[in-house]
Enzyme design. Structure first.
Site, PDB file in Angstrom:
ATOM      1  N   GLU A 319       0.820  -1.219   0.000  1.00  0.00           N
ATOM      2  CA  GLU A 319       0.000   0.000   0.000  1.00  0.00           C
ATOM      3  C   GLU A 319       0.850   1.263   0.000  1.00  0.00           C
ATOM      4  O   GLU A 319       0.848   2.013   0.974  1.00  0.00           O
ATOM      5  CB  GLU A 319      -0.902   0.002   1.239  1.00  0.00           C
ATOM      6  N   PRO A 320       1.593   1.527  -1.067  1.00  0.00           N
ATOM      7  CA  PRO A 320       2.394   2.759  -1.082  1.00  0.00           C
ATOM      8  C   PRO A 320       1.504   3.990  -1.274  1.00  0.00           C
ATOM      9  O   PRO A 320       0.590   3.971  -2.097  1.00  0.00           O
ATOM     10  CB  PRO A 320       3.312   2.569  -2.294  1.00  0.00           C
ATOM     11  N   GLY A 321       1.761   5.031  -0.511  1.00  0.00           N
ATOM     12  CA  GLY A 321       1.040   6.295  -0.702  1.00  0.00           C
ATOM     13  C   GLY A 321       2.039   7.367  -1.082  1.00  0.00           C
ATOM     14  O   GLY A 321       2.164   7.780  -2.232  1.00  0.00           O
ATOM     15  N   ARG A 322       2.832   7.758  -0.067  1.00  0.00           N
ATOM     16  CA  ARG A 322       3.853   8.799  -0.225  1.00  0.00           C
ATOM     17  C   ARG A 322       4.762   8.567  -1.423  1.00  0.00           C
ATOM     18  O   ARG A 322       5.109   9.504  -2.141  1.00  0.00           O
ATOM     19  CB  ARG A 322       4.672   8.803   1.064  1.00  0.00           C
ATOM     20  N   ARG A 363       3.942  18.681   8.713  1.00  0.00           N
ATOM     21  CA  ARG A 363       4.892  17.584   8.944  1.00  0.00           C
ATOM     22  C   ARG A 363       6.178  18.026   9.682  1.00  0.00           C
ATOM     23  O   ARG A 363       6.630  17.323  10.577  1.00  0.00           O
ATOM     24  CB  ARG A 363       5.227  16.865   7.638  1.00  0.00           C
ATOM     25  N   TYR A 367       6.422  15.982  13.023  1.00  0.00           N
ATOM     26  CA  TYR A 367       7.368  14.853  13.015  1.00  0.00           C
ATOM     27  C   TYR A 367       8.824  15.293  12.953  1.00  0.00           C
ATOM     28  O   TYR A 367       9.696  14.450  12.715  1.00  0.00           O
ATOM     29  CB  TYR A 367       7.151  13.969  11.783  1.00  0.00           C
ATOM     30  N   CYS A 394       0.973  32.227  13.927  1.00  0.00           N
ATOM     31  CA  CYS A 394       1.381  32.813  15.209  1.00  0.00           C
ATOM     32  C   CYS A 394       1.958  31.746  16.109  1.00  0.00           C
ATOM     33  O   CYS A 394       1.386  31.425  17.154  1.00  0.00           O
ATOM     34  CB  CYS A 394       0.179  33.456  15.874  1.00  0.00           C
ATOM     35  N   GLU A 395       3.059  31.189  15.694  1.00  0.00           N
ATOM     36  CA  GLU A 395       3.639  30.114  16.468  1.00  0.00           C
ATOM     37  C   GLU A 395       5.109  29.956  16.073  1.00  0.00           C
ATOM     38  O   GLU A 395       5.415  29.876  14.880  1.00  0.00           O
ATOM     39  CB  GLU A 395       2.853  28.830  16.152  1.00  0.00           C
ATOM     40  N   TYR A 424       0.752  13.992   2.194  1.00  0.00           N
ATOM     41  CA  TYR A 424       0.478  14.397   3.580  1.00  0.00           C
ATOM     42  C   TYR A 424       0.672  15.891   3.825  1.00  0.00           C
ATOM     43  O   TYR A 424       0.851  16.306   4.959  1.00  0.00           O
ATOM     44  CB  TYR A 424       1.328  13.587   4.567  1.00  0.00           C
TER      45      TYR A 424
HETATM   46  N1  LLP Z   1      -1.213   1.482   4.702  1.00  0.00           N
HETATM   47  C1  LLP Z   1      -1.605   1.766   5.958  1.00  0.00           C
HETATM   48  C2  LLP Z   1      -2.409   0.814   6.703  1.00  0.00           C
HETATM   49  C3  LLP Z   1      -1.234   2.985   6.540  1.00  0.00           C
HETATM   50  O1  LLP Z   1      -1.618   3.254   7.779  1.00  0.00           O
HETATM   51  C4  LLP Z   1      -0.448   3.908   5.794  1.00  0.00           C
HETATM   52  C5  LLP Z   1      -0.051   5.176   6.387  1.00  0.00           C
HETATM   53  C6  LLP Z   1      -0.075   3.572   4.481  1.00  0.00           C
HETATM   54  C7  LLP Z   1      -0.478   2.341   3.971  1.00  0.00           C
HETATM   55  C8  LLP Z   1       0.712   4.488   3.595  1.00  0.00           C
HETATM   56  O2  LLP Z   1       1.948   4.845   4.088  1.00  0.00           O
HETATM   57  P1  LLP Z   1       2.972   5.619   3.103  1.00  0.00           P
HETATM   58  O3  LLP Z   1       3.382   4.647   2.016  1.00  0.00           O
HETATM   59  O4  LLP Z   1       2.251   6.782   2.514  1.00  0.00           O
HETATM   60  O5  LLP Z   1       4.073   6.039   3.987  1.00  0.00           O
HETATM   61  N2  LLP Z   1       0.925  11.254   7.970  1.00  0.00           N
HETATM   62  C9  LLP Z   1       2.243  10.719   8.152  1.00  0.00           C
HETATM   63  C10 LLP Z   1       2.388   9.254   8.030  1.00  0.00           C
HETATM   64  C11 LLP Z   1       1.349   8.430   8.729  1.00  0.00           C
HETATM   65  C12 LLP Z   1       0.634   7.674   7.721  1.00  0.00           C
HETATM   66  C13 LLP Z   1      -0.240   6.668   8.330  1.00  0.00           C
HETATM   67  N3  LLP Z   1      -0.492   5.543   7.521  1.00  0.00           N
HETATM   68  C14 LLP Z   1       3.287  11.496   7.394  1.00  0.00           C
HETATM   69  O6  LLP Z   1       3.005  12.620   7.024  1.00  0.00           O
HETATM   70  O7  LLP Z   1       4.419  11.062   7.236  1.00  0.00           O
END
Ligand code: LLP
Length: 472
Positions: A319-322, A363, A367, A394-395, A424
């Site tokens: 499940e790649p997103g980023r 981010r 993080y 304001c931070e 993100y």
């Molecule tokens: N699958 C599941 C079950 C997840 O919880 C996530 C991310 C992904 C896939 C996708 O992860 P990726 O490949 O995009 O890294 N908001 C944060 C990261 C937390 C994401 C939570 N789940 C950030 O800005 O780095």
């Protein structure tokens, strides 16, 4: 976020006081190809161009700030992940960035879709995405969400708790439907990433623990549930991960669990989802593996572990997103002020304030994530100066790029571009300080298209029940 360092006094002139990983550029106009979307170039005129348009032309059409998505790059990455992981199911993690057009790109490139809220599910359904190719996540899915998933035929529900199993049993009986489920398990793996985005260690909210035995209990319960089809298990160890070590341990533990389930029931479950979390380059110091390298590494690990357990290799998913949308997106801001501040002991820090901030990219504050930036509307012959790009909120922690070298002559009105901003940023954006969120546009062949329009003050005022309609 892979580099965490204490913010100390930094001398504005001396390279030696920049964080260790940050190298002073010999050419402040140069682009590190690992950071920028494929079509991003610096024209002879000095302007940065994306998708065949200079950032000046883009901002003239969209206003500033703006998130710019390189469509060809986004689609190319999606396709590369699918091809590299041939034979696997590749789900795009929509939490990283989703809108209807992106859901259509994902469908057209042949990927599946991971959704994890009512909102993401609804956008995907409205975009016409095939529900059978969706997986629904969440540790606290609402009854309405589960109902929508069941009635629309969502392909996989990733079950996170015993309460949810009970809810699913009741709803499937009431609706007269079946649910295809994966059990979300925690493998106890400590991924080498920021604590808030590491998800497989034991002390957190997701999934069923393998080590305590609750994962096996949940699997057996689902297996015996009359209207639940238990298809397999799901593990996600965290995000922005660079090596396969964590996946190796997680794979071993999940396969061992599948072997235990087979022992208990005589049934070999057909699917294993290893989740997402593949890291990208935010700065020149990051060097992520390619999808092909990861596919080879993960396939070898799974084949090896399956042999050890005397099992057939299950159908695998990731499940790649980023890694798909992150590098395709660039955030463009306009400089409003610059100042050099004495930070004690004769040391200075140069602050460059732009027209966005922690509301459009949380981010760095959340993080300690590191980013990079370049002067984008023109090139410069001035010397590189260690700089901090900050927002308008304001931070004090409203930092976009903690440490980067920018030319000495950056001035109000200049455009600054921040690469690797596709994931993100918009999806976690807020209205802090009543700031309307920037638009997301795609660029391709010299054309700008709106993916998500700019929010307006009227949009925000419309939510405020204390302001009469005629006063808005
Ligand atoms: N699958 C599941 C079950 C997840 O919880 C996530 C991310 C992904 C896939 C996708 O992860 P990726 O490949 O995009 O890294 N908001 C944060 C990261 C937390 C994401 C939570 N789940 C950030 O800005 O780095």
């Amino acid at each position: 976020m892979t580099h965490m360092h204490v913010a100390g006094s930094l001398h504005a002139d001396a390279v030696s006081v920049a964080p260790q990983w940050l190298v002073k550029p010999t050419d402040v106009n140069a682009l590190d190809r690992n950071l920028w979307s494929d079509s991003t170039t610096r024209r002879e005129s000095g302007e940065l161009a994306i998708g065949g348009l200079s950032v000046n032309e883009i901002v003239a059409q969209t206003g500033s700030p703006v998130y710019v998505m390189d469509e060809v790059d986004f689609r190319g990455r999606a396709l590369t992940w699918r091809r590299a992981f041939e034979g696997w199911h590749v789900y795009y993690a929509s939490k990283s960035f989703l809108c209807a057009t992106v859901a259509r790109w994902i469908a057209e490139e042949g990927l599946s879709l991971d959704v994890s809220s009512m909102g993401e599910l609804t956008v995907a359904l409205r975009a016409g995405f095939d529900p059978a190719r969706m997986a629904l996540h969440g540790n606290n899915k609402s009854e309405a969400e589960l109902r929508l998933a069941l009635t629309s035929g969502v392909g996989r529900i990733v079950v996170d708790s015993s309460d949810e199993i009970g809810r699913l049993e009741r709803l499937t009986a009431e609706l007269g439907v079946r649910a295809q489920v994966l059990i979300r398990v925690t493998t106890g793996v400590e991924a080498h990433t920021h604590e808030y985005i590491a998800t497989a260690h034991e002390d957190q909210k997701f999934g069923f623990s393998i080590s305590s035995g609750s994962a096996l209990v949940a699997m057996v319960r689902c297996y015996h549930s009359p209207q639940i089809d238990l298809v397999g298990i799901h593990s996600h160890i965290g995000s922005q991960i660079f090596d396969t070590n964590g996946f190796e341990v997680a794979t071993r533990r999940t396969l061992k669990l599948l072997a235990q389930f087979r022992e208990a029931t005589g049934v070999a479950l057909p699917e294993l989802d290893l989740g997402g979390g593949f890291g990208i380059a935010y700065t020149s110091d990051d060097s992520p593996s390619t999808p092909y390298e990861l596919a080879k590494g993960l396939s070898e690990i799974v084949a090896h572990e399956c042999r050890a357990f005397g099992m057939d290799v299950p159908t695998l998913s990731i499940e790649p997103g980023r890694a798909i949308c992150g590098p395709a997106g660039t955030a463009v801001y306009t400089v409003g002020t610059t100042k050099t501040v004495e930070v004690g002991g004769g040391y200075n820090r140069r602050y460059i304030s732009v027209d966005g901030g922690m509301s459009d990219n949380i981010r760095p504050a959340l993080y300690a994530a590191e980013y990079s930036a370049v002067l984008a509307g023109r090139s410069s012959t001035a010397r590189p100066v260690l700089s901090r790009v900050v927002g308008l909120h304001c931070e004090g922690g409203d930092i976009l790029v903690r440490d980067t070298f920018l030319p000495d002559d950056v001035r109000p009105g200049d455009l600054i571009a921040v690469p690797a901003s596709g994931a993100y940023s918009r999806s976690m954006a807020s209205n802090y300080n009543h700031t309307p969120r920037p638009p997301v546009v795609s660029v391709k062949d010299g054309k700008v298209s709106t993916l998500v329009r700019r929010e307006t003050l009227d949009d925000l005022l419309a939510l405020d029940a204390g302001i009469a309609e005629e006063d808005r």
